[in-house]
Design a protein around this motif. Structure first.
Motif, PDB file in Angstrom:
ATOM      1  N   ARG B  55       0.788  -1.216   0.000  1.00  0.00           N
ATOM      2  CA  ARG B  55       0.000   0.000   0.000  1.00  0.00           C
ATOM      3  C   ARG B  55       0.828   1.278   0.000  1.00  0.00           C
ATOM      4  NH1 ARG B  55      -4.178  -2.760   2.055  1.00  0.00           N
ATOM      5  NH2 ARG B  55      -2.571  -3.934   3.108  1.00  0.00           N
ATOM      6  N   THR B  56       1.727   1.372   0.978  1.00  0.00           N
ATOM      7  CA  THR B  56       2.420   2.643   1.168  1.00  0.00           C
ATOM      8  C   THR B  56       3.331   2.964  -0.016  1.00  0.00           C
ATOM      9  OG1 THR B  56       2.371   2.225   3.536  1.00  0.00           O
ATOM     10  CG2 THR B  56       3.839   3.956   2.778  1.00  0.00           C
ATOM     11  N   ARG B  57       4.060   1.945  -0.497  1.00  0.00           N
ATOM     12  CA  ARG B  57       4.980   2.228  -1.601  1.00  0.00           C
ATOM     13  C   ARG B  57       4.213   2.614  -2.871  1.00  0.00           C
ATOM     14  NH1 ARG B  57       6.940   0.167  -5.815  1.00  0.00           N
ATOM     15  NH2 ARG B  57       6.030  -1.887  -5.558  1.00  0.00           N
ATOM     16  N   ILE B  58       3.182   1.840  -3.189  1.00  0.00           N
ATOM     17  CA  ILE B  58       2.395   2.137  -4.385  1.00  0.00           C
ATOM     18  C   ILE B  58       1.729   3.497  -4.258  1.00  0.00           C
ATOM     19  CG2 ILE B  58       0.347   1.447  -5.690  1.00  0.00           C
ATOM     20  CD1 ILE B  58       1.101  -1.424  -5.154  1.00  0.00           C
ATOM     21  N   SER B  59       1.260   3.791  -3.044  1.00  0.00           N
ATOM     22  CA  SER B  59       0.579   5.049  -2.803  1.00  0.00           C
ATOM     23  C   SER B  59       1.535   6.236  -3.003  1.00  0.00           C
ATOM     24  CB  SER B  59       0.038   5.010  -1.383  1.00  0.00           C
ATOM     25  OG  SER B  59      -0.657   6.156  -1.068  1.00  0.00           O
ATOM     26  N   PHE B  60       2.732   6.146  -2.448  1.00  0.00           N
ATOM     27  CA  PHE B  60       3.716   7.215  -2.645  1.00  0.00           C
ATOM     28  C   PHE B  60       4.116   7.321  -4.116  1.00  0.00           C
ATOM     29  CE2 PHE B  60       4.717   7.544   1.939  1.00  0.00           C
ATOM     30  CZ  PHE B  60       4.812   8.919   2.010  1.00  0.00           C
ATOM     31  N   GLU B  61       4.240   6.170  -4.773  1.00  0.00           N
ATOM     32  CA  GLU B  61       4.638   6.195  -6.176  1.00  0.00           C
ATOM     33  C   GLU B  61       3.551   6.874  -7.024  1.00  0.00           C
ATOM     34  OE1 GLU B  61       5.961   2.437  -7.657  1.00  0.00           O
ATOM     35  OE2 GLU B  61       6.120   3.158  -9.717  1.00  0.00           O
ATOM     36  N   ALA B  62       2.300   6.499  -6.794  1.00  0.00           N
ATOM     37  CA  ALA B  62       1.196   7.112  -7.536  1.00  0.00           C
ATOM     38  C   ALA B  62       1.140   8.614  -7.244  1.00  0.00           C
ATOM     39  CB  ALA B  62      -0.126   6.448  -7.157  1.00  0.00           C
ATOM     40  N   ALA B  63       1.327   8.973  -5.975  1.00  0.00           N
ATOM     41  CA  ALA B  63       1.248  10.387  -5.594  1.00  0.00           C
ATOM     42  C   ALA B  63       2.321  11.201  -6.312  1.00  0.00           C
ATOM     43  CB  ALA B  63       1.400  10.527  -4.076  1.00  0.00           C
ATOM     44  N   ALA B  64       3.554  10.699  -6.300  1.00  0.00           N
ATOM     45  CA  ALA B  64       4.648  11.435  -6.932  1.00  0.00           C
ATOM     46  C   ALA B  64       4.437  11.528  -8.437  1.00  0.00           C
ATOM     47  CB  ALA B  64       5.980  10.750  -6.615  1.00  0.00           C
ATOM     48  N   LYS B  65       3.969  10.439  -9.040  1.00  0.00           N
ATOM     49  CA  LYS B  65       3.774  10.451 -10.500  1.00  0.00           C
ATOM     50  C   LYS B  65       2.643  11.390 -10.895  1.00  0.00           C
ATOM     51  CE  LYS B  65       5.904   6.140 -11.812  1.00  0.00           C
ATOM     52  NZ  LYS B  65       5.751   4.704 -12.052  1.00  0.00           N
ATOM     53  N   ARG B  66       1.599  11.459 -10.091  1.00  0.00           N
ATOM     54  CA  ARG B  66       0.494  12.366 -10.422  1.00  0.00           C
ATOM     55  C   ARG B  66       0.907  13.823 -10.316  1.00  0.00           C
ATOM     56  NH1 ARG B  66      -4.938   9.424  -8.130  1.00  0.00           N
ATOM     57  NH2 ARG B  66      -4.795   7.674  -9.548  1.00  0.00           N
ATOM     58  N   LEU B  67       1.982  14.069  -9.580  1.00  0.00           N
ATOM     59  CA  LEU B  67       2.502  15.438  -9.506  1.00  0.00           C
ATOM     60  C   LEU B  67       3.647  15.638 -10.494  1.00  0.00           C
ATOM     61  CD1 LEU B  67       2.473  15.934  -5.647  1.00  0.00           C
ATOM     62  CD2 LEU B  67       1.036  17.102  -7.307  1.00  0.00           C
ATOM     63  N   SER B  68       3.825  14.688 -11.407  1.00  0.00           N
ATOM     64  CA  SER B  68       4.822  14.774 -12.483  1.00  0.00           C
ATOM     65  C   SER B  68       6.264  14.652 -12.003  1.00  0.00           C
ATOM     66  CB  SER B  68       4.682  16.079 -13.282  1.00  0.00           C
ATOM     67  OG  SER B  68       3.384  16.223 -13.759  1.00  0.00           O
ATOM     68  N   ALA B  69       6.490  14.145 -10.800  1.00  0.00           N
ATOM     69  CA  ALA B  69       7.869  13.922 -10.354  1.00  0.00           C
ATOM     70  C   ALA B  69       8.402  12.644 -10.989  1.00  0.00           C
ATOM     71  CB  ALA B  69       7.920  13.811  -8.832  1.00  0.00           C
ATOM     72  N   ASP B  70       9.723  12.540 -11.083  1.00  0.00           N
ATOM     73  CA  ASP B  70      10.337  11.278 -11.494  1.00  0.00           C
ATOM     74  C   ASP B  70      10.492  10.414 -10.254  1.00  0.00           C
ATOM     75  OD1 ASP B  70      10.683  11.969 -14.219  1.00  0.00           O
ATOM     76  OD2 ASP B  70      12.275  13.326 -13.582  1.00  0.00           O
ATOM     77  N   VAL B  71      10.167   9.144 -10.387  1.00  0.00           N
ATOM     78  CA  VAL B  71      10.171   8.255  -9.231  1.00  0.00           C
ATOM     79  C   VAL B  71      11.203   7.159  -9.427  1.00  0.00           C
ATOM     80  CG1 VAL B  71       8.795   6.709  -7.802  1.00  0.00           C
ATOM     81  CG2 VAL B  71       7.726   8.675  -8.891  1.00  0.00           C
ATOM     82  N   ILE B  72      12.047   6.971  -8.429  1.00  0.00           N
ATOM     83  CA  ILE B  72      12.990   5.857  -8.433  1.00  0.00           C
ATOM     84  C   ILE B  72      12.634   4.967  -7.258  1.00  0.00           C
ATOM     85  CG2 ILE B  72      15.399   5.175  -8.219  1.00  0.00           C
ATOM     86  CD1 ILE B  72      16.152   7.900  -9.387  1.00  0.00           C
ATOM     87  N   ASN B  73      12.361   3.702  -7.545  1.00  0.00           N
ATOM     88  CA  ASN B  73      12.029   2.763  -6.475  1.00  0.00           C
ATOM     89  C   ASN B  73      13.255   1.964  -6.101  1.00  0.00           C
ATOM     90  OD1 ASN B  73       9.232   3.160  -5.984  1.00  0.00           O
ATOM     91  ND2 ASN B  73       8.848   2.345  -8.025  1.00  0.00           N
ATOM     92  N   PHE B  74      13.446   1.853  -4.833  1.00  0.00           N
ATOM     93  CA  PHE B  74      14.653   1.266  -4.309  1.00  0.00           C
ATOM     94  C   PHE B  74      14.206   0.361  -3.182  1.00  0.00           C
ATOM     95  CE2 PHE B  74      19.094   2.107  -2.831  1.00  0.00           C
ATOM     96  CZ  PHE B  74      19.689   2.071  -4.067  1.00  0.00           C
ATOM     97  N   SER B  75      14.211  -0.943  -3.379  1.00  0.00           N
ATOM     98  CA  SER B  75      13.777  -1.795  -2.278  1.00  0.00           C
ATOM     99  C   SER B  75      14.912  -2.728  -1.888  1.00  0.00           C
ATOM    100  CB  SER B  75      12.527  -2.579  -2.656  1.00  0.00           C
ATOM    101  OG  SER B  75      12.790  -3.364  -3.778  1.00  0.00           O
ATOM    102  N   ALA B  76      14.819  -3.216  -0.669  1.00  0.00           N
ATOM    103  CA  ALA B  76      15.934  -3.989  -0.109  1.00  0.00           C
ATOM    104  C   ALA B  76      16.252  -5.208  -0.969  1.00  0.00           C
ATOM    105  CB  ALA B  76      15.594  -4.404   1.315  1.00  0.00           C
TER     106      ALA B  76
END
Lengths: 197, 312
Positions: B55-76
């Motif tokens: 939930r949280t990761r997808i939610s932050f990713e969707a939020a950043a993308k909807r504001l036109s930011a570039d998103v880099i996902n980095f998981s362990a």
């Protein structure tokens, strides 16, 4: 746009009083109807904060002439502004698009003061993300000149030649105490606000 | 707002209300054909997740993308983190890549604070859950969901029920809801209340049946068995009987009371399936609101002029 009531150092010179504003809005309403050949397909979108009550007043006048309601809404352009990065993050204002949408309609943007034209440029970008109007027109209560972009108004309440150091302030009953347009001159020491962009 | 969002306690009442009102405007974006705003164009948001999350990761990713930011996902998993790279070296890498914001989830309480205040990175740091400490954006989205159903939270009674000891959600909620004027009661068995809870701005109770008939909001927490290494309660069945929300208990709620859960739910343990799927349950809406609230946070932290150098 963004006409924040600034702390008043001087009362300013009144350019338009309540009756002048009422007459200007009535004329603008008729000009919109004339130009659009009626109120069919019209949508009025005010730019917060002072553009919204102006759009509502124009809509009332159009309704009283044509006999039916014109969809009216508000369009916040904060996120589309070109100076977003120059100031701390600003609170968003309310956007409300009428349910009928704007696709294929004639949208009339309504704002209080036309100055640099940058607010209107932002509004055109914002509209682009909401739909595809058949045409976009611009109605303003005051055009104070000093455009920085190739943008002009279709309907103007009053052309007001100003110098860049002057500030034009629009107050509207409902948001403020009284209807008035005032000019604050050079002697005014209060902080210039972004009111007339 | 401060430059980082590490704890719900960082938010003054004005800050919190600004986030909620901004989120209210941004929520309408979900109904538009083009779900995108240009505010964060050219900014980079890194999602740095040392712990699993859906939930949280997808939610932050969707939020950043909807504001036109570039998103880099980095998981362990699948990065050098699984080879034993330290938080510091990871942070220096992110800094070298020019991240404007780092959204971090970490198993250790205080990791986001370390990241924000060590001088390793210049970006804004958003805490997306650290150990058993805090999860401020979850608290904001919970408060946002409550205000949409109840209006102002002043004087509203919120019961937070279950594994408070291991819950970062409970701590953040308790702090934020107190800031917003709500009265919070934590309900849990004595073994699942943290040490020092008497210094929180809340009341506590061991008796669920006495608390929920007066509550305006009942928030159920997941029993975090992965963080438990001892016997906190005799059996799951006994826990469920005393602290689970089932149909019988739901019948004692006031008509307007809503039921919340931060997810993931364990149906049959802290909440029964009929409650989770009932009209009172706003659990799915919490997820929708999460995107709007995280957009508001990212916009308010990154949307304007970046403070140069200074901290907070």
């Amino acid at each position: 746009m963004c006409a924040q009531p600034a702390p008043e150092a001087t009362p300013g010179r009144v350019v338009l009083d309540a009756r002048d504003i009422a007459r200007a809005l009535t004329r603008i309403s008729h000009e919109i109807l004339e130009r659009n050949k009626g109120a069919g397909d019209l949508v009025l979108l005010g730019i917060p904060s002072r553009g919204v009550p102006l759009a509502e007043r124009i809509a009332e006048r159009i309704t009283s002439v044509e006999g039916y309601d014109v969809p009216t809404g508000s369009l916040d352009v904060t996120m589309y502004r070109d100076d977003l990065r120059l100031k701390p993050a600003r609170a968003l204002l309310h956007t409300e698009i009428p349910e009928s949408g704007i696709d294929g309609r004639t949208v009339v943007l309504v704002d209080d003061v036309l100055f640099s034209g940058r607010t209107i440029r932002a509004a055109l970008d914002a509209l682009n993300d909401i739909g595809r109007p058949r045409a976009v027109r611009l109605a303003v209560l005051v055009d104070r000149g000093h455009r920085e972009l190739p943008i002009r108004a279709d309907f103007v309440g009053k052309n007001l030649p100003t110098s860049l150091v002057e500030r034009v302030r629009v107050t509207l009953a409902g948001v403020d105490e009284v209807d008035a347009v005032t000019i604050h001159g050079e002697g005014d020491t209060s902080e210039p606000t972004g009111e007339a962009s | 707002m401060k430059r980082h969002l590490l704890s719900a306690a960082d938010l003054s009442r004005d800050d919190a209300e600004l986030v909620l009102s901004t989120a209210a405007e941004l929520r309408s974006l979900a109904d538009r054909p083009i779900k995108k705003l240009p505010a964060l164009r050219g900014r980079t948001v890194v999602n740095l997740f040392f712990e699993d999350s859906t939930r949280t990761r997808i939610s932050f990713e969707a939020a950043a993308k909807r504001l036109s930011a570039d998103v880099i996902n980095f998981s362990a998993k699948g990065s050098s983190l699984s080879k034993g790279e330290s938080l510091k070296d990871t942070a220096l890498t992110l800094e070298a890549m020019g991240a404007d914001a780092v959204v971090v989830r970490h198993g250790a309480s205080g990791a986001p604070h370390r990241l924000a205040h060590s001088g390793w990175v210049r970006s804004s740091v958003v805490n997306a859950g650290d150990g058993t400490h805090e999860h401020p954006t979850q608290a904001l989205l919970d408060a946002f969901t409550m205000t949409r159903h109840l209006g102002s939270l002043d004087g509203r009674r919120v019961a937070i029920v279950g594994d408070v000891l291991h819950s970062r959600v409970a701590r953040s909620n308790a702090l934020l809801l107190a800031t917003l004027g709500a009265e919070v009661t934590l309900v849990a068995p004595p073994t699942l209340l943290p040490v020092g809870v008497d210094s929180w701005p809340v009341e506590t109770s061991y008796d669920l049946d006495a608390v929920i008939p007066k509550a305006d909001v009942v928030m159920m927490l997941r029993v975090q068995r992965e963080r438990m290494n001892g016997g906190f309660f005799p059996t799951p069945r006994e826990y469920s009987r005393r602290y689970g929300l089932d149909g019988r208990r739901m019948a004692t709620l006031q008509d307007h009371t809503i039921v919340m859960h931060p997810g993931p739910m364990v149906r049959g343990m802290e909440i029964s399936a009929d409650v989770a799927d009932s009209d009172r349950s706003v659990i799915v809406e919490q997820v929708t609101n999460g995107v709007a609230v995280r957009m508001a946070v990212l916009y308010l932290l990154l949307g304007g002029a970046q403070p140069v150098g200074g901290d907070e």
